[in-house]
Design a protein around this motif. Structure first.
Motif, short mmCIF file in Angstrom:
data_model
loop_
_atom_site.label_atom_id
_atom_site.label_comp_id
_atom_site.label_asym_id
_atom_site.label_seq_id
_atom_site.Cartn_x
_atom_site.Cartn_y
_atom_site.Cartn_z
N UNK A 1 0.82 -1.22 0.00
CA UNK A 1 0.00 0.00 0.00
C UNK A 1 0.86 1.27 0.00
N UNK A 2 2.20 1.08 -0.06
CA UNK A 2 3.17 2.20 -0.08
C UNK A 2 2.91 3.21 1.04
N UNK A 3 2.71 2.70 2.24
CA UNK A 3 2.43 3.53 3.40
C UNK A 3 3.75 3.95 4.06
N UNK A 4 4.44 4.90 3.45
CA UNK A 4 5.77 5.32 3.90
C UNK A 4 5.77 5.84 5.35
N UNK A 5 4.85 6.75 5.73
CA UNK A 5 4.87 7.23 7.12
C UNK A 5 4.69 6.09 8.14
N UNK A 6 3.78 5.15 7.84
CA UNK A 6 3.57 4.03 8.76
C UNK A 6 4.80 3.13 8.82
N UNK A 7 5.41 2.88 7.66
CA UNK A 7 6.64 2.06 7.63
C UNK A 7 7.72 2.75 8.46
N UNK A 8 7.84 4.05 8.29
CA UNK A 8 8.83 4.84 9.02
C UNK A 8 8.62 4.69 10.53
N UNK A 9 7.37 4.80 10.95
CA UNK A 9 7.04 4.69 12.38
C UNK A 9 7.30 3.28 12.90
N UNK A 10 6.76 2.28 12.21
CA UNK A 10 6.87 0.89 12.68
C UNK A 10 8.31 0.38 12.72
N UNK A 11 9.13 0.83 11.76
CA UNK A 11 10.50 0.32 11.67
C UNK A 11 11.52 1.29 12.28
N UNK A 12 11.03 2.40 12.82
CA UNK A 12 11.89 3.41 13.46
C UNK A 12 13.03 3.89 12.54
N UNK A 13 12.66 4.25 11.32
CA UNK A 13 13.62 4.80 10.36
C UNK A 13 13.00 6.04 9.73
N UNK A 14 13.82 7.04 9.39
CA UNK A 14 13.28 8.24 8.73
C UNK A 14 12.67 7.90 7.36
N UNK A 15 11.74 8.72 6.92
CA UNK A 15 11.07 8.45 5.63
C UNK A 15 12.07 8.40 4.47
N UNK A 16 13.17 9.18 4.54
CA UNK A 16 14.18 9.12 3.46
C UNK A 16 14.74 7.71 3.36
N UNK A 17 15.02 7.08 4.51
CA UNK A 17 15.57 5.72 4.51
C UNK A 17 14.54 4.73 3.93
N UNK A 18 13.28 4.95 4.25
CA UNK A 18 12.21 4.10 3.70
C UNK A 18 12.16 4.26 2.18
N UNK A 19 12.23 5.49 1.69
CA UNK A 19 12.22 5.73 0.24
C UNK A 19 13.40 5.04 -0.44
#
Length: 176
Positions: free
Chosen positions: A135-153
């Motif tokens: 679902x490309x939920x970057x903010x949620x991935x960032x929160x759940x994995x404790x990484x900044x959104x840049x790292x998720x991207x």
């Protein structure tokens, strides 16, 4: 008995190089089934495993996935479950990496493991948060994995390098 067995056992590197060159030059024209059967001919498999492997190759969907559980495939095939399980292991060792996976997540994980990415954020995303990835939920991935959104991207860019459908890059059977 298979035709090339004696030749393959000789380990004649010149013959192997010629065969590989010929094989590589044909890949664009080759169907997925032909490509996998060629690899099966060179694999170290018992007669039962080979028959099971051929049956499984015929059961792959257009993406190269084996979405039907072995237990369901076993009944109509009348092949022993043990042969099907061992045939599947052999088939999953073939190129392209990810072939005969059960689904997209399994396929991506196999490709990441083949590249040695087990310790990456990309791997954690696919392995632990697949639904959020889809679902490309970057903010949620960032929160759940404790990484900044840049790292998720960045991780998503890395995941995008993988082949989501390893069976698709082969030609369809040309006699339509």
């Amino acid at each position: 008995e298979r035709e090339y067995e004696g030749e393959a056992q000789l380990g004649n590197s010149e013959a192997e190089e010629k065969r590989q060159f010929f094989f590589d030059s044909l890949v664009a024209e080759t169907s997925l089934q032909e490509h996998l059967l060629d690899q099966l001919n060179m694999a170290d498999a018992t007669k039962g495993q080979s028959i099971a492997c051929e049956y499984l190759i015929g059961s792959l969907d257009e993406n190269g996935f084996l979405s039907t559980p072995l237990s369901e495939l076993g009944l109509p095939s009348e092949l022993p479950l043990k042969d099907l399980q061992e045939g599947l292991k052999i088939l999953q060792s073939f190129e392209p990496v990810g072939i005969a996976s059960i689904d997209l997540q399994d396929c991506l994980i196999k490709q990441m493991e083949a590249r040695g990415w087990e310790k990456t954020l990309s791997y954690r995303i696919v392995n632990e948060q697949f639904q959020l990835l889809v679902r490309r939920r970057v903010p949620e991935l960032s929160r759940k994995l404790s990484h900044p959104t840049e790292a998720i991207h960045e991780a998503l860019k890395q995941i995008a390098e993988l082949d989501p459908a390893p069976g698709k890059r082969f030609s369809e059977d040309s006699n339509q």
